[in-house]
Each structure stands twice: as C-alpha cells, then as structure tokens.
Design an enzyme around this catalytic site. Structure first.
Site, PDB file in Angstrom:
ATOM      1  N   TYR A  62     -17.673  24.369  -6.834  1.00 32.67           N
ATOM      2  CA  TYR A  62     -18.734  23.610  -6.286  1.00 32.67           C
ATOM      3  C   TYR A  62     -17.883  22.575  -4.905  1.00 32.67           C
ATOM      4  CZ  TYR A  62     -21.333  23.815 -10.236  1.00 32.67           C
ATOM      5  OH  TYR A  62     -21.913  24.513 -11.673  1.00 32.67           O
ATOM      6  N   GLY A 217     -42.573  23.604  -8.205  1.00 37.96           N
ATOM      7  CA  GLY A 217     -44.118  24.154  -7.387  1.00 37.96           C
ATOM      8  C   GLY A 217     -43.709  24.108  -6.007  1.00 37.96           C
TER       9      GLY A 217
END
Length: 355
Positions: A62, A217
């Site tokens: 990472y 969402g």
C-alpha cells in the site's frame, strides 16, 4: 452519534481484537488522486483508538510502503494492546500491478522492512497477501511460522487462499485469522471460508464491508477519478452500478426502520451479525465516516431484517480479486521489499481497501 463500548472478538485462543477494525489502505493509495493528507489520516487513527478500535490493517504494497510508515508514526509508543495487521508476499511494480513472491528469503526481508517502517519490535498479525503458485505453500508458510517462533510476529493470517490451501498451511503452523471480502453484495465467503474458520477456531477479518464505498450510496460512476482503482472493476461500471441499486435500496429500506441509521451502518451491522468471530474492517480516511462506521456497532438488526438482506438480488459485475485465488503468469525479476530483488507471479490489478 451514539457509541457503545467496543467489545472484543476472539480470533483464536489467546488472541482477541476489537469487534471493528480500521482498514487503512485508502489513506495512502487506491482511491482517487492528489496528495495524501497524512495529518488527517493520523487524526482518524487516533480517533479510532479513542473509540475502542485496536486493530489496524495495512500492507507493504500500500503506497507502496507509505501506508506502513504512516501507521508507524501514528501508533508508535501506543502500547502492546494495538494490533497492526500488515501483509506480505506481493511486490508493487511501476505500472501499478503486483508480483507475488512467496519465497522464504523474500518474506524474511519483507518482515524486517515492515518492522522498521512500523517502528515496532513485533508485528501483531502478519498476513500472506496472496499464495504464490510458484513456491510450495508449505515452504512459504513454514518461513512465516519461523518469524512467530523468533518473536518478530505474534500471529499469522492469510487472504485469498482456497479452503484446501488453508488445510495445508494450518497443518504446518496455526492460522490466527484469515482476511476475505464479506459484505451484503459479496457474501460468497460465507459458503466455504467462514465454515472452515469455525471448524478450525480461526478468526475472520472482513474487508470491504461497505463494498468499497458503493453500499454507502455516495459513489457515482461518473465521479470516479481515472486513477481510482475502482474504475477497473466491472462492478463499478455504469451498467453494473445501475443494476446494483436494488441492493443499495434494500440497505436504505432497512436503515429507514432505525432512527438516524445509514445504508453504510446497515452494511456493517450485517457483517457483524455474521458471527462473533467476524471482524469487519471498513476503511476510511475521514473522521466523519470513521465515527459513522463505529456507531454501526450499536445497530442491532432483527432476524427478519437479516433475512431480507440475505435475499437481496445477486450483485452484477465481478470484482478485481474474484479471480485471484488462481495463479497468474510469470514475470521477470522485480524489486523486492526495501529494494531487494526477487522474482514472482503477476496479478493483473491493484490491491486496495484491505484486499
């Protein structure tokens, strides 16, 4: 937001962690573009500690390396109760792809480099990121077991192995925890991996419980930056995201039954409800979303609500790691951990969000 006292989850005998963890990969790479905000990420890490989280997931690829360095600075001198769960066995390439390397000599170099970056004498959970098909898995896992006996590592974990591979390595040296995706739109590991864990007394770290952000969402196809790793996943294609709105609508419908709850919190609560041995590790680099995620620990879904979530439509579109239990193709020698040379097997994509 209201928080409950964070309880502990037993990964294996003598090894317990907080019921929720923090995935840290997005603090350094994978999502979007632009400069990192290490100061904000450090505030997120410290706030997570205040809220009772004690397990922080990272990997040497990472960044590469910068995510471990960030955690090393943020968690230095925080005490033995903090569990840093890092990963090894992959090498980042200049083109953003990864090469698997499970050779014992590479893993030992990688461990020493991670210890330096993390500013610690012992890694809490050292996880094999991918099985290297070019190296006998017993050799790979035996070398990792030696790191435990030497005191450099407390416990071992693995990601993206088959249940048959788990059997083989568990016979060499005990597995403390596995790490796989588990979410409302990716429940497949409930079928084989989670039952394996329960037969063998092994904990389960659930990465991407919010579906890499989609289940919140707040992710729209047209808003993803070209350098965002999600643009390469078919599940984040425009048509797939439109089709998967039925899953998001289901989460929102359950959230509406609980005052103040969000779709993200319902998704995390679903993961927590899969059993006392499952530790969701949602990732974020923002304080507000961290606090929202932690508050999900106080959300209790009814059996009827869990059943509704279990019967939502199957997600449309593959994810980049869906095929990664199979081996890749051989690649030429590549830089190893900390600059050491090494060969390996290629994965044709990037790893992000605790994968």
């Amino acid at each position: 937001m209201e928080y409950i006292e964070m309880w502990r989850t037993k990964l294996t005998d003598g090894f317990s962690v907080s019921a929720l963890g923090l995935g840290c990969s997005s603090m350094s790479h994978g999502y979007g573009a632009g400069p990192r905000d290490d100061a904000e990420s450090t505030r997120v890490i410290h706030r997570a500690l205040e809220l009772g989280i004690n397990v922080f997931d990272t990997a040497d690829v990472y960044g590469p390396f910068t995510n471990e360095e960030l955690l090393g600075r943020a968690l230095e001198k925080r005490g033995d109760d903090v569990v840093i769960a890092t990963k090894c066995g992959m090498i980042a390439q200049p083109d953003g792809k990864f090469v698997r390397d499970g050779r014992p000599e590479h893993l030992r170099r990688a461990c020493e480099a991670s210890l330096r970056r993390l500013r610690t004498e012992t890694i809490g959970l050292y996880q094999l990121h991918r099985v290297d098909p070019d190296v006998p898995i017993e050799e790979t896992w035996g070398a990792l077991g030696e790191l435990v006996t030497e005191g450099k590592v407390r416990g071992l974990g693995i990601s993206h192995a088959t249940s048959e591979e788990l059997d083989r390595i568990h016979a060499v040296f005990p597995i403390a925890a596995v790490q796989y995706e588990l979410s409302v739109w990716a429940p497949q590991n409930k079928q084989d991996i989670l039952p394996w864990c329960r037969r063998n007394g092994v904990g389960f770290l659930a990465f991407a419980p919010i579906g890499r952000g989609y289940l919140s969402g707040r992710v729209a196809h047209g808003e993803l930056h070209p350098e965002d790793s999600r643009v390469r996943d078919p599940r984040f294609g425009e048509d797939a995201m439109r089709a998967n709105r039925a899953i998001l609508d289901g989460l929102r419908g359950i959230a509406a039954r609980h005052e103040g709850a969000t779709a993200s919190q319902v998704a995390i609560a679903w993961a927590l409800a899969q059993g006392p041995d499952v530790v969701p590790i949602p990732g974020t680099r923002h304080l507000h979303w961290l606090e929202e995620n932690v508050a999900a620990a106080g959300l209790r879904l009814t059996p009827a609500e869990l059943d509704l979530l279990d019967h939502l439509p199957t997600a449309v579109g593959d994810m980049s790691w869906d095929s990664l239990r199979a081996g890749g193709t051989a690649r030429p020698a590549a830089p190893g951990a900390g600059g050491a040379a090494g060969g390996g097997t290629s994965d044709g994509g990037t790893a992000a969000n605790g994968s």
